[in-house]
Design an enzyme around this catalytic site. Structure first.
Site, PDB file in Angstrom:
ATOM      1  N   ASP A 234       0.815  -1.212   0.000  1.00 14.30           N
ATOM      2  CA  ASP A 234       0.000   0.000   0.000  1.00 14.30           C
ATOM      3  C   ASP A 234       0.848   1.261   0.000  1.00 14.30           C
ATOM      4  O   ASP A 234       0.356   2.349   0.273  1.00 14.30           O
ATOM      5  CB  ASP A 234      -0.900   0.028   1.236  1.00 14.30           C
TER       6      ASP A 234
ATOM      7  N   SER B 201       2.252   6.613   1.501  1.00 11.44           N
ATOM      8  CA  SER B 201       1.412   5.658   2.198  1.00 11.44           C
ATOM      9  C   SER B 201       0.008   5.897   1.675  1.00 11.44           C
ATOM     10  O   SER B 201      -0.517   6.992   1.817  1.00 11.44           O
ATOM     11  CB  SER B 201       1.469   5.893   3.698  1.00 11.44           C
ATOM     12  N   ARG B 202      -0.571   4.888   1.023  1.00  5.80           N
ATOM     13  CA  ARG B 202      -1.837   5.151   0.338  1.00  5.80           C
ATOM     14  C   ARG B 202      -3.052   5.003   1.235  1.00  5.80           C
ATOM     15  O   ARG B 202      -4.133   5.422   0.870  1.00  5.80           O
ATOM     16  CB  ARG B 202      -1.972   4.223  -0.871  1.00  5.80           C
ATOM     17  N   VAL B 203      -2.923   4.352   2.393  1.00  5.95           N
ATOM     18  CA  VAL B 203      -4.131   4.161   3.194  1.00  5.95           C
ATOM     19  C   VAL B 203      -4.024   4.696   4.617  1.00  5.95           C
ATOM     20  O   VAL B 203      -5.030   4.935   5.262  1.00  5.95           O
ATOM     21  CB  VAL B 203      -4.538   2.674   3.247  1.00  5.95           C
TER      22      VAL B 203
END
Ligand code: ADP
Ligand code: MG
Length: 521
Positions: free
Chosen positions: A351, A376-378
C-alpha cells in the site's frame, strides 16, 4: 463339497483387506535422486502440493513439484543422510508451526523450534504456515494508527494497523533500524511483533535480538530466523511461518478463544527482513527443481510468492473481532534501482513504500527517507488528527525546498522570499532527523513538526534545532502533560490546542535561549 457362506465371506474380506494394502503404495514413495536439499521421488501418486513427507532419520520433505511420473520435494533436517532408494511416506499434513502466547519473547527457526537456549516452548497448538488471506467481506478499512515513533514516517507516511508498507533501499541505509524502532515503539500498546530475519548474517540477527532486549521490546516480540547459513528451503518458509505465528493473535482474543464480535482479536506487526533474500532462496529451490526460469531467472510464480504472503495483512471486520496484521516487508535494492523484478513486484503488492537513499544517509539526513517518492496510500485516514493537521503542508514545503536548493546552487542573488523559504526548508529537514532506537511519542512529534512548520525554528541556527527539540520535549513532558494528552486523542486540531502548542513552544524557546544565547541567528 459344502459351500460355507461364512467362509466365503471371510475369504472375500481377506481379499478386500489385501486390496486396500496394495492401494497404500500410493502413500509411499522411493527416493530416485537426492542432492542440494532436493529429492525426486517415485510413487506417491496421491500426494498433494505443499504436503509434508516423512523420510528416514527424522528428515521431513515438503512437496513442491507434482510431475507426471515423479514428485519433487525440498528436504529439512539431516539431509545428507538421505540416499537413493530411501522410502518416503505421506503424512496428509501441510507444513505447520507451533503458535500461541508461548512463542512471544522467543527466538525460533523457520519450523518454530527454539534456538535461543531458553528451553522448550509451551505451545499446544499448531497452525499451517500457509493460509488463504482474509476475503474482502472479512475486512474493513484501516482505522487505527500504527505509530512507528519515527517523526518523518508518522508525519508524512503514516501507517495504519492492517496496512502493508514496504521499506526499500540499498544495503546499510537504515531499513532494519526503522523496523527495530517500530517494534520498540509498540511497547505497552498491546501490539505483538514478529520479526522474520531472512538470509541475514547470524551476527546481524543477534545484534537485533540484543537491541530489542536492551530496549525492553523482546517481551512482545517473536523472532523467526532463517540466517544466510541455513538451507534455502528454510529461508523460503520463514516468512510464512512468522505470518502464521502472527495471525494466531489476530484471529484469537486475549483469552485464547477465537475472536468474535464480543471477543476482540489482537493487533500484530510482522516484519519480513528481507523479501529479496526470500525470493533468491525460492529461485534457488525452483532451479534445483528444474522449473523453467523466467525474468532474472526467477520462476514464473515469484509474484505469487510475495502476494499470498502480503495479502494476509488485514484489518478484520468487527464480527471477526477487529484484529489486525500490519506487514512491513523489506526489500534491498542494488544501487537504488527499484525497477528490477522483485522490487516492482512488491511495490505493486503493498500500500505504499518508504524509500531510503544512500546519498541522504551519507549526507547525514537520517533516517534517509526520500520524501518525494515515499508514500502511504491508506494510513492517512488512521493518522492522529493533530498530526494530520500540523504535517499538512510539510510534504509540499519540503518538495519546494529541494527544488529551490538545487536551483539556488547556481546563483547567489536570492530574493528575500526565496531566502526565507530556503531557511525554513533547512530547519524542517533538520527537525525530521532522528537517531536510532529513540522512538518518539506522537504528541512530542506533533510539537516538533509544529515548531518547524509554524516558523518557530526560523531564527535558530540549524545546528541548534535538535538540541532545542530536546529542551522542548523535556519542557512539554514535565509542564504540559495535559496538553500532550489532548494532542494524542483530540478528534481535530482546535484553536485551543494550537494556541497551547504555540505558547509552549515559545516558552521552551525562551528557556533554551537563556541557556544558549548563541543559538540565535
Ligand atoms: N536514523 C539513524 N541515525 C543514525 N544511524 C542510523 C540511523 N538509521 C540507521 N543507522 C545506522 O546505520 C547502519 C545501517 O543500518 P541498518 O538498519 O542495519 O541498514 P540496512 O538494514 O538498510 O542494511 C547501522 O549501524 C545503524 O545503526
Ligand atoms: Mg538490514
Amino acid at each position: 463339497m459344502d459351500i460355507n457362506v461364512a467362509e466365503i465371506t471371510k475369504a472375500l474380506r481377506r481379499q478386500i483387506e489385501g486390496f486396500e494394502q496394495s492401494v497404500d503404495v500410493a502413500e509411499v514413495g522411493t527416493v530416485v535422486s537426492v542432492g542440494d536439499g532436493i529429492a525426486r521421488l517415485h510413487g506417491l501418486e496421491k500426494v498433494m502440493a505443499g504436503e509434508l513427507l516423512d523420510l528416514p532419520h527424522g528428515v521431513t520433505g515438503l512437496v513442491l513439484n507434482l510431475e507426471e511420473d515423479s514428485v519433487g520435494a525440498v528436504l529439512f533436517g539431516e539431509v545428507s543422510l538421505i540416499k537413493e532408494g530411501d522410502q518416503a511416506r505421506r503424512t496428509r499434513k501441510i507444513a505447520s508451526v507451533p503458535v500461541g502466547p508461548g512463542m512471544v519473547g522467543r527466538v525460533v527457526d523457520a519450523l518454530g523450534s527454539p534456538v535461543d537456549g531458553k528451553g522448550p516452548i509451551e505451545s499446544r497448538e499448531l497452525a499451517p504456515v500457509e493460509r488463504i488471506a482474509p476475503g474482502v467481506t472479512d475486512r474493513q478499512p484501516v482505522k487505527e494508527p500504527l505509530q512507528t515513533g519515527i517523526k518523518a514516517i508518522d508525519a508524512m507516511i503514516p501507517i495504519g494497523r492492517g496496512q502493508r508498507e514496504l521499506i526499500i533501499g540499498d544495503r546499510s541505509t537504515g531499513k532494519t533500524a526503522i523496523a527495530v524502532d517500530t517494534i520498540i515503539n509498540q511497547k505497552g500498546t498491546g501490539v505483538i511483533c514478529v520479526y522474520v530475519a531472512i538470509g541475514q548474517k547470524k551476527s546481524t540477527i543477534s545484534q537485533v535480538v540484543k537491541t530489542l532486549e536492551e530496549n525492553g521490546a523482546l517481551g512482545h516480540t517473536i523472532i523467526v530466523q532463517a540466517s544466510a547459513s541455513e538451507p534455502a528451503p528454510l529461508q523460503y518458509l520463514a516468512p510464512y511461518s512468522g505470518c502464521a505465528m502472527g495471525d494466531y493473535f489476530q484471529f484469537h482474543g486475549a483469552d485464547g478463544k477465537p475472536a468474535s464480535k464480543t471477543n476482540p482479536g489482537g493487533h500484530v506487526l510482522c516484519i519480513y527482513d528481507d523479501l529479496s533474500k526470500q525470493a533468491a532462496a525460492y529461485r534457488e529451490i525452483s532451479l534445483l527443481l528444474r522449473r523453467p526460469p523466467g525474468r532474472e531467472a526467477y520462476p514464473g510464480d515469484v509474484f505469487y510468492l510475495h502476494s499470498r504472503l502480503l495479502e494476509r495483512a488485514s484489518k478484520l471486520n468487527d464480527d471477526l473481532g477487529g484484529g489486525s496484521l500490519t506487514a512491513l516487508p523489506v526489500i534491498e535494492t542494488q544501487a537504488g534501482d527499484i525497477s528490477t523484478y522483485i522490487p516492482t513486484n512488491v511495490i505493486s503488492i503493498t500500500d505504499g513504500q518508504i524509500f531510503l537513499e544512500s546519498d541522504l544517509f551519507y549526507a547525514g539526513q537520517r533516517p534517509a527517507i526520500n520524501v518525494g517518492i515515499s508514500v502511504s496510500r491508506v494510513g492517512g485516514s488512521a493518522q492522529v488528527r493533530c498530526m494530520r493537521t500540523v504535517s499538512g503542508t510539510l510534504r509540499l514545503d519540503l518538495a519546494q525546498y529541494r527544488e529551490l536548493a538545487a536551483f539556488s546552487q547556481f546563483g547567489s542573488d536570492l530574493d528575500k522570499a526565496t531566502q526565507s523559504q530556503l531557511n525554513r526548508g533547512k530547519r524542517l529537514t533538520e527537525v525530521l532527523k532522528q537517531n536510532v532506537f529513540v522512538p518518539m511519542d506522537v504528541a512530542l512529534q506533533v510539537a516538533s513538526v509544529f515548531s518547524g512548520t509554524k516558523g518557530f525554528l526560523d531564527d535558530l541556527r540549524v545546528e541548534a534545532v535538535l538540541p532545542f527539540e530536546k529542551t522542548l520535549h523535556r519542557y512539554l513532558s514535565s509542564e504540559r502533560e495535559a496538553l500532550l494528552a489532548e494532542v494524542r486523542t483530540a478528534k481535530k486540531m482546535t484553536k485551543e490546542i494550537e494556541d497551547g502548542l504555540a505558547a509552549a513552544v515559545s516558552e521552551a524557546k525562551k528557556l533554551y535561549l537563556a541557556d544558549n544565547p548563541s543559538a540565535k541567528v
